[in-house]
Design an enzyme around this catalytic site. Structure first.
Site, PDB file in Angstrom:
ATOM      1  CB  THR A  27      40.641  32.167  48.886  1.00  0.00           C
ATOM      2  OG1 THR A  27      40.029  33.506  48.393  1.00  0.00           O
ATOM      3  CG2 THR A  27      40.835  31.426  47.381  1.00  0.00           C
ATOM      4  CB  ALA A  59      36.586  36.020  46.328  1.00  0.00           C
ATOM      5  CB  VAL A  85      31.756  39.470  49.448  1.00  0.00           C
ATOM      6  CG1 VAL A  85      32.608  40.213  49.755  1.00  0.00           C
ATOM      7  CG2 VAL A  85      31.350  39.357  48.373  1.00  0.00           C
ATOM      8  CE  LYS A  86      38.656  34.502  54.541  1.00  0.00           C
ATOM      9  NZ  LYS A  86      39.653  33.908  54.664  1.00  0.00           N
ATOM     10  CB  VAL A  87      33.827  41.555  54.276  1.00  0.00           C
ATOM     11  CG1 VAL A  87      33.587  42.763  55.149  1.00  0.00           C
ATOM     12  CG2 VAL A  87      32.956  41.671  53.739  1.00  0.00           C
TER      13      VAL A  87
END
Ligand code: G3P
Length: 226
Positions: A27, A59, A85-87
């Site tokens: 996402t 996310a 965790v999307k960074v």
């Protein structure tokens, strides 16, 4: 190649999961906004996705400083065991990834466009790296060519993130706009393609399949009336 769905739409995720080939979901803030997502419901929405999908669910942190990204990342990772965790690939993002990976929190470094960015992401400890294909094409560059370079460069080395013992960093071909993007990404050896639901549907379809099916149905009618 594994397939992730690039969406925050629960109906699309449920439908794709029922097809048996869904390995994860990615996402981003735009995709969440597209389904009318509210800030207050964001964590619950990610939890709902994690309950549907038996695989990693990315996310994204929208923070801009390393400390805030780390704080976001810890909160997101606490939602469910399969949260990634999307960074974003930027200096603060690299520093945050370094910290999160050391804590065993898997990170997907996103908005990655070049080989140096991808190698830095892998060195920082990213579990996944997401080179964007379509957005390169959008500026009249060669998105698939860039993806091919990233796959080749990352596969030249042994990048093992801190988060998962023995597992190598995986490349997610992102910003995928067509079934041909998927074909080419698979031929290059990209580990994963994250695709919008519309592209997933196009991946199933072929006019010769439709034509063949139509002919079988017509002939079966003849059999029934014989
Ligand atoms: O996961 C994010 C990425 O796939 C974005 O795709 O189509 O917005 O460039 P797009």
């Amino acid at each position: 190649m594994k397939f992730f769905l690039d969406t925050a739409d629960l109906n699309e995720i449920e439908e794709a999961a029922s097809w048996g080939a869904l390995a994860g979901v990615t996402t981003n803030p735009s995709l969440y906004a597209r389904v009318g997502g509210k800030l207050s419901d964001f964590h619950n929405h990610i939890k709902r996705i994690c309950d549907i999908v038996d695989g990693p669910v990315s996310a994204e942190s929208v923070a801009m400083s390393r400390d805030e990204i780390v704080r976001d990342g810890r909160e997101l990772a606490a939602i469910a065991p399969n949260v990634v965790v999307k960074v974003p690939t930027m200096v603060e993002g690299l520093a945050a990834t370094h910290t999160l990976a050391a804590e065993g929190i898997p990170v997907n470094m996103t908005l990655c466009f070049t080989v140096p960015q991808a190698i830095l992401a892998a060195r920082a400890g990213a579990r996944y790296i997401s080179p964007f294909v379509g957005r390169f094409d959008d500026i009249s560059e060669d998105g698939l060519g860039q993806l091919e370079n990233v796959v080749a460069a990352i596969n030249n080395y042994d990048f093992t993130p801190n988060t998962v013992n023995g597992e190598q960093v995986e490349i997610i071909a992102a910003s995928i706009r067509s079934a041909n993007h998927v074909t080419q990404a698979a031929l290059m050896g990209a580990d994963i393609a994250t695709v919008p639901f519309g592209v997933l549907k196009k991946m199933v379809a072929h006019p010769l399949t439709d034509r063949g099916l139509d002919a079988f149905m017509k002939d079966w009618e003849k059999v029934q009336n014989a």
